[in-house]
Enzyme design. Structure first.
Site, PDB file in Angstrom:
ATOM      1  CB  THR A  76      43.779 -25.107  91.741  1.00 49.76           C
ATOM      2  OG1 THR A  76      43.948 -23.713  91.985  1.00 49.76           O
ATOM      3  CG2 THR A  76      43.856 -25.870  93.041  1.00 49.76           C
ATOM      4  CE1 TYR A  79      43.058 -17.818  85.913  1.00 47.55           C
ATOM      5  CE2 TYR A  79      43.487 -19.927  84.836  1.00 47.55           C
ATOM      6  CZ  TYR A  79      43.523 -19.132  85.962  1.00 47.55           C
ATOM      7  OH  TYR A  79      44.014 -19.650  87.134  1.00 47.55           O
ATOM      8  CE  LYS A 113      40.603 -18.159  88.979  1.00 47.81           C
ATOM      9  NZ  LYS A 113      41.099 -19.535  89.171  1.00 47.81           N
ATOM     10  CB  ILE A 121      36.820 -19.086  89.749  1.00 46.02           C
ATOM     11  CG1 ILE A 121      35.516 -18.700  89.037  1.00 46.02           C
ATOM     12  CG2 ILE A 121      37.213 -20.524  89.412  1.00 46.02           C
ATOM     13  CD1 ILE A 121      35.645 -18.626  87.518  1.00 46.02           C
TER      14      ILE A 121
END
Length: 314
Positions: free
Chosen positions: A49, A140, A170, A213
């Site tokens: 993001t 990730y 995440k 998150i």
């Protein structure tokens, strides 16, 4: 999960930009402070993001340093430092450690597709050895974006090889069964599992995960904070319903320009629409539709905004 370093609600923070598309650290710090004051426990900076892969290594370092200089606590930040190069991943991670960050988020080396688990293990093993400890490494898992999934077998091998170093993951796959499998396999070893999807916050907390998150936390963190604080009961259930609704609104248009549009209108600040190519701002029709979707959830005006910003939002 007790004692998770980033336990709770973490926003995948948007990176504010100046007119020349350089980082606007004053605006970004203002937004980060608002997030921490309105439900966020931590800040995932320079993730998907935050358009991390649209910034150079020197820009990424300057963003982390600039936020700290503007009183954003380093301990609250989890910078994204994973790139395809081992050398630069180590450099960015060591830089984050030197600034006082407690953890970083590592994408897999994403340019070469279909790497084996052995190849991925060799990459992350080398990163961990070169970094030299002193900072938690979070993985990730976002196969839709990176095209490089992280298997349970890989996670297990990394935890065995580097106890306490690979601290969590995440999971932005949207596959709750995968998140639950990670929790069941590794949470007993202190491994922190964070959902990248707002609709799973209440569930993952109940089942042993550490929190979330998420991108939509840029705007829905008030309700995330309620879910994290209350966990169960009518207030928590209502807040979770808002997280689910706002997640749907956030993904009804391209996610990053959608969130920039929401923040721009909520703050009455056109600068938030600035975005680095290849991303583009929403056109007027799409922007109006995205805003209407957020308004329909009841989330607008965003709690905690200044009176001027509230008036603009209304």
């Amino acid at each position: 999960m007790k004692d998770a370093l980033y336990g709770g609600i973490n926003a995948a923070v948007l990176t504010a930009l100046k007119e020349d598309l350089s980082p606007d650290l004053d605006r970004m710090a203002e937004h980060a402070n608002w997030l921490l004051a309105n439900g966020c426990n931590g800040l995932g900076v320079l993730g998907t993001t935050g358009e991390a892969n649209s910034f150079s290594g020197s820009e990424r370092k300057a963003i982390v340093e600039g936020l700290i200089q503007r009183s954003i606590p380093a301990a609250k930040m989890m910078p994204g430092t994973g790139v395809s190069s081992i050398t630069e991943t180590v450099e960015l991670t060591q830089h984050a450690r030197a600034q006082g960050c407690r953890g970083v988020l590592l994408l897999p080396p994403f340019y070469y597709k279909n790497p084996s688990d052995d190849g991925l293990f060799a990459h992350f093993d080398e990163v961990a050895k070169r970094v030299g400890g002193g900072i938690a490494l979070y993985l990730y898992h976002f196969p839709q974006q990176s095209a490089v999934p992280l298997s349970l077998n890989l996670l297990g091998k990394l935890l065995d090889a580097h106890p306490g170093v690979f601290k969590g993951v995440k999971d932005s796959s949207g596959d709750y069964a995968n998140m639950k499998a990670m929790i069941d396999a590794f949470a007993p070893r202190g491994f922190e599992v964070y959902s990248g999807s707002d609709e799973y916050v209440q569930r993952i907390l109940a089942e042993g995960g550490a929190g979330c998150i998420t991108a939509a936390s840029n705007a829905n963190c008030h309700w995330g904070g309620i879910v994290y604080a209350k966990r169960t009961g009518p207030e928590a259930d209502k807040a979770q319903a808002m997280l689910t609704a706002t997640r749907k609104a956030a993904t009804a248009a391209p996610l990053i320009p959608n969130l920039r549009e929401v923040i721009a209108r909520s703050r009455n600040d056109d600068a938030w629409r600035r975005i680095r190519p290849p991303h583009l701002p929403l056109d007027k029709a799409a922007a109006d539709k995205a805003w209407e979707a957020w308004v329909a959830t009841g989330a607008i005006p965003l709690p905690g905004l200044s009176g001027a910003s509230r008036a603009a939002a209304e």
